[in-house]
Design a protein around this motif. Structure first.
Motif, PDB file in Angstrom:
ATOM      1  N   ARG A  58       0.884  -1.245  -0.034  1.00 12.92           N
ATOM      2  CA  ARG A  58       0.004   0.178   0.177  1.00 12.92           C
ATOM      3  C   ARG A  58       0.817   1.379   0.102  1.00 12.92           C
ATOM      4  N   SER A 192      -6.845   6.597  -1.895  1.00 19.08           N
ATOM      5  CA  SER A 192      -6.676   5.022  -1.175  1.00 19.08           C
ATOM      6  C   SER A 192      -7.438   5.005   0.373  1.00 19.08           C
ATOM      7  N   TYR A 199      -8.949  -2.023  -2.029  1.00 20.26           N
ATOM      8  CA  TYR A 199      -7.446  -2.494  -2.094  1.00 20.26           C
ATOM      9  C   TYR A 199      -7.132  -3.740  -1.623  1.00 20.26           C
TER      10      TYR A 199
END
Length: 280
Positions: A58, A192, A199
Motif C-alpha cells: 500500500r 486510497s 485494495y
C-alpha cells in the motif's frame, strides 16, 4: 511451523505489536547487513547473476525507505532502481509486460522495482484504469511470465509491505506537514484511504493467483519501519545463494615527482559562491 505439545493445534498468531527496534540496534545491524549487500553485489557481478527484487504494498507502507537502504552503498552501475511513471499512449497499446521487460537485468546486474507489473492487479483494477478483461488476462499471464523469468535463470524475489489503515493514515498526515515529503503524496494516494477494502480485496485476489510455491510472495509487516527494513534485507541476503568473492588487493601507487605543471590563475574560473561562510 511447530505444533502445540498439548493438543496438536497450531498456536494462533500473536496480535500484539512487537516493540519498536531501538535506533542504536537498528543502525548497527543495518550497517552490518549493508556491508553484506556490498559483498553480495560483488558475487552478482562476478558470477553473472541476474537478480530482480519486486517491492509492492500500500501507499506509505515503507517500500521506498527499504529500497533506499538496500541500494544506499551499492554501485549504481550494478544495482538499478526502477520506478516507472504512468504508461504513455503508445505503451498502453503494447503487451502489458513489454515496458517492464526492457528494464530487466543483464548478467551481473540487480534491479529493484519500486512497484512493478503488479500495478495492474492493484491500482489499475481499483481505480478503473484497466478493463476487467485486461485485469483477468493479467492474472492468467503473470504466473507464466514470472516462470519464464525463472526458467531463463533470473532470480526473482517479491515483497509485499503490509501496514494497517491507522498507520497509513498517520504517515499520510506526517507527509502533509513535512515539506521534504509532500511530493510523495498525490490525490490518488489520498483516495486510497477511502478505498481500503477495495485494495484489500484486490490484494487477496492477486495473492490467490500469483503466490506460487516456486515464486512466493514474502509479506513484510511494516508497522515499524526499522523492523521492516531489517527483516527484508535479512531475508534477501539469506535467499540469494551468494558467496564472498575474494578481491584483488589494491595498493595506492606512489605519486610521481612534479614535472613543472602550473595551475592557471583561479580568476579565470567561475567558482561556486561560498554560501557556507555566511552561516553561523
Amino acid at each position: 511451523m511447530g505444533k502445540s505439545s498439548t493438543n496438536g493445534a497450531v498456536p494462533p498468531k500473536s496480535t500484539s505489536k512487537p516493540a519498536k527496534v531501538p535506533k542504536a540496534i537498528y543502525e548497527a545491524e543495518l550497517l552490518r547487513m549493508q556491508i553484506e549487500l556490498v559483498e553480495m553485489q560483488e558475487w552478482v557481478k562476478t558470477s553473472g547473476t541476474r537478480l530482480v527484487v519486486v517491492f509492492e504494498g500500500r501507499d506509505a507502507a515503507g517500500k521506498g525507505g527499504t529500497i533506499q537502504r538496500v541500494a544506499e552503498y551499492l554501485n549504481p552501475r550494478v544495482c538499478r532502481i526502477v520506478a516507472l511513471p504512468a504508461p504513455t499512449e503508445r505503451q498502453r497499446t503494447q503487451w502489458y509486460f513489454q515496458r517492464y521487460v526492457e528494464h530487466l537485468p543483464a548478467a551481473g546486474e540487480i534491479v529493484l522495482f519500486d512497484r512493478s507489473w503488479y500495478n495492474r492487479a492493484g491500482v489499475e483494477r481499483v481505480m478503473g484504469f484497466a478493463t476487467m478483461p485486461e485485469y483477468q488476462r493479467f492474472l492468467r499471464q503473470c504466473p507464466i511470465f514470472e516462470r519464464l523469468l525463472i526458467e531463463d535463470g533470473i532470480l526473482l524475489r517479491k515483497y509485499w509491505f503490509s501496514v494497517s489503515d491507522a498507520e497509513q493514515e498517520r504517515r499520510f498526515r506526517d507527509r502533509l506537514k513535512d515539506p521534504l515529503k509532500q511530493w510523495k503524496l498525490s490525490p490518488m494516494d489520498l483516495e486510497s484511504l477511502t478505498r481500503w477494502e477495495e485494495y484489500s480485496r484486490a490484494k487477496d485476489d492477486m495473492f490467490a493467483a500469483t503466490d506460487n510455491p516456486d515464486i512466493p510472495w514474502m509479506v513484510v509487516e511494516s508497522e515499524d519501519k526499522r523492523r521492516a527494513r531489517l527483516n527484508t534485507i535479512a531475508h534477501l541476503l539469506s535467499s540469494v545463494p551468494w558467496q564472498p568473492v575474494e578481491r584483488r588487493e589494491l595498493k595506492l601507487p606512489k605519486r610521481p615527482k612534479p614535472a613543472g605543471y602550473v595551475r592557471p590563475p583561479r580568476e579565470l574560473f567561475h567558482e561556486v559562491p561560498d554560501h557556507a561562510s555566511t552561516l553561523g
